[in-house]
Design a protein around this motif. Structure first.
Motif, short mmCIF file in Angstrom:
data_model
loop_
_atom_site.label_atom_id
_atom_site.label_comp_id
_atom_site.label_asym_id
_atom_site.label_seq_id
_atom_site.Cartn_x
_atom_site.Cartn_y
_atom_site.Cartn_z
N TYR A 163 0.83 -1.21 0.00
CA TYR A 163 0.00 0.00 0.00
C TYR A 163 0.87 1.25 0.00
O TYR A 163 0.60 2.21 -0.75
CB TYR A 163 -0.92 -0.01 1.23
CG TYR A 163 -1.83 1.18 1.31
CD1 TYR A 163 -3.10 1.14 0.73
CD2 TYR A 163 -1.44 2.34 1.97
CE1 TYR A 163 -3.95 2.24 0.79
CE2 TYR A 163 -2.28 3.45 2.03
CZ TYR A 163 -3.53 3.39 1.45
OH TYR A 163 -4.36 4.48 1.51
N LEU A 218 -6.11 -0.59 -1.82
CA LEU A 218 -5.35 -0.12 -2.97
C LEU A 218 -4.59 -1.30 -3.57
O LEU A 218 -3.70 -1.88 -2.94
CB LEU A 218 -4.36 0.97 -2.52
CG LEU A 218 -3.68 1.80 -3.62
CD1 LEU A 218 -4.73 2.62 -4.37
CD2 LEU A 218 -2.65 2.73 -3.01
N SER A 259 1.05 3.90 -3.04
CA SER A 259 0.66 5.28 -2.71
C SER A 259 1.77 6.27 -3.05
O SER A 259 1.49 7.40 -3.46
CB SER A 259 0.31 5.39 -1.22
OG SER A 259 -0.79 4.57 -0.90
N SER A 315 -5.60 11.97 -6.88
CA SER A 315 -6.40 10.74 -6.94
C SER A 315 -6.34 9.99 -5.61
O SER A 315 -7.34 9.42 -5.16
CB SER A 315 -5.87 9.84 -8.06
OG SER A 315 -5.95 10.49 -9.31
N LEU A 316 -5.18 10.01 -4.97
CA LEU A 316 -5.03 9.28 -3.71
C LEU A 316 -5.88 9.89 -2.61
O LEU A 316 -6.49 9.17 -1.81
CB LEU A 316 -3.55 9.27 -3.29
CG LEU A 316 -3.20 8.41 -2.08
CD1 LEU A 316 -3.50 6.94 -2.36
CD2 LEU A 316 -1.73 8.58 -1.70
N MET A 317 -5.93 11.22 -2.54
CA MET A 317 -6.72 11.87 -1.50
C MET A 317 -8.22 11.64 -1.71
O MET A 317 -8.99 11.60 -0.75
CB MET A 317 -6.43 13.37 -1.49
CG MET A 317 -5.06 13.73 -0.95
SD MET A 317 -4.87 15.51 -0.65
CE MET A 317 -5.98 15.74 0.75
N ALA A 318 -8.61 11.45 -2.95
CA ALA A 318 -10.03 11.25 -3.25
C ALA A 318 -10.45 9.79 -3.16
O ALA A 318 -11.64 9.48 -3.24
CB ALA A 318 -10.36 11.79 -4.65
N TYR A 319 -9.48 8.89 -2.94
CA TYR A 319 -9.78 7.46 -2.97
C TYR A 319 -9.90 6.89 -1.57
O TYR A 319 -9.14 7.23 -0.67
CB TYR A 319 -8.66 6.73 -3.73
CG TYR A 319 -8.88 5.23 -3.85
CD1 TYR A 319 -9.73 4.71 -4.81
CD2 TYR A 319 -8.21 4.35 -2.99
CE1 TYR A 319 -9.91 3.34 -4.93
CE2 TYR A 319 -8.38 2.98 -3.11
CZ TYR A 319 -9.24 2.48 -4.08
OH TYR A 319 -9.43 1.12 -4.18
N ASN A 320 -10.87 6.01 -1.38
CA ASN A 320 -11.03 5.27 -0.13
C ASN A 320 -11.16 3.79 -0.46
O ASN A 320 -11.84 3.42 -1.41
CB ASN A 320 -12.27 5.74 0.65
CG ASN A 320 -12.11 7.14 1.21
OD1 ASN A 320 -11.06 7.47 1.75
ND2 ASN A 320 -13.14 7.97 1.09
N GLY A 321 -10.54 2.95 0.34
CA GLY A 321 -10.64 1.52 0.11
C GLY A 321 -9.29 0.87 -0.07
O GLY A 321 -8.24 1.48 0.13
#
Length: 293
Positions: free
Chosen positions: A33, A52, A37, A44-50
């Motif tokens: 992860y 990876l 990251s 994109s990373l700040m907007a992503y949850n879940g």
């Protein structure tokens, strides 16, 4: 009965395989992860949850900014100095102590071992330790990270046990040829103990590489900070945003997310690359040092 036993063995092997696979995933995934990251797009990373499973986009901007920070390179230099010089002190002093304690002719050998083992469970505390280091003039020097940690009690016992497993006949024959203790140690004992030496290199090396607390309490000059203390500043004191050279406040805050991951990878990869070269000696060396006879 044989068929039933075989079936039970298959069930056990299947369950064991699934359990170890799950354990491996749980162990490896945090590193994966962090690696994904570090090369992802910050937005994109700040907007992503879940979970990876792959990089979100691809960007090396975080690594570029990491190596722009002069403290990272300075930290690398300080850490390499502590690791290399520290390992020399560690191996030599631990070998000297283990050799002396492994000799059956040593006077008060058991009583000396009792005092040494006592230090594994009891210590004078942090304040006396700090005052001692300061009193001998090591405060605010890199030597404060090397000399006080020159010998680890557990490693000393491990090496002593390994030395005791070497036949006494080798030492006796060497003495008949006129060899002294230094010749016996460096030409007979240590060459025959390379697996346990490799274990010592790994134990001491990882300890020096990951150490940050002693640097925190003994070093006031930031130019002497080892890599792990620089990493601590970036992760805990919000300096990652300041590393984003030329970025606006919003962009710097966003980029700081990937910078933290990139810094972790930069600090972790070197020690991971060393382990495969020592791994083949690790189990053998640990067993030799743990079992007498």
């Amino acid at each position: 009965m044989p068929n039933q036993a075989t079936m039970m063995e298959k069930v056990f092997d299947s369950f064991n395989g699934l359990f170890l696979t799950a354990l491996m995933v749980l162990t490896v995934y945090p590193l994966v992860y962090v690696a994904f990251s570090s090369v992802s797009s910050a937005e994109s990373l700040m907007a992503y949850n879940g979970i990876l499973w792959k990089p979100l986009g691809f960007s090396l901007e975080a690594y570029v900014n990491v190596f722009r920070n002069p403290m990272i390179l300075k930290g690398y230099g300080n850490t390499f100095f502590v690791v290399v010089v520290g390992l020399v002190f560690n191996i030599l002093l631990t070998a000297f102590g283990a050799y002396a304690l492994s000799r059956k002719s040593l006077v008060y050998r058991k009583k000396i071992m009792l005092f040494i083992v006592f230090t594994m469970f009891f210590s004078g505390g942090l304040i006396p330790f700090y005052l001692t280091v300061k009193g001998v003039g090591l405060n605010n020097t890199l030597w404060a990270l090397i000399i006080p940690q020159a010998i680890n009690t557990f490693n000393l016992i491990l090496m002593k046990t390994a030395f005791e497993s070497i036949p006494d006949a080798l030492e006796e024959s060497a003495k008949m040829d006129g060899a002294n203790d230094f010749v016996i140690l460096f030409r007979i004992i240590l060459p025959l103990s390379m697996p346990v030496i490799a274990v010592m290199l790994l134990y001491y090396g990882v300890s020096h590489w990951n150490s940050w607390f002693h640097a925190l309490i003994f070093l006031q000059d930031r130019s002497m900070y080892p890599l792990q203390l620089v990493l601590r500043e970036i992760l805990l004191q919000g300096e990652a945003s300041a590393m984003a050279v030329g970025a606006t406040d919003a962009d710097a805050a966003m980029l700081s997310v990937t910078l933290k991951y990139a810094t972790i990878i930069v600090a972790t990869v070197p020690i991971l690359l060393v382990y495969p070269f020592l791994q083949k000696y690790f189990v053998k060396g640990a067993l030799i040092g743990a079992i007498k006879g």
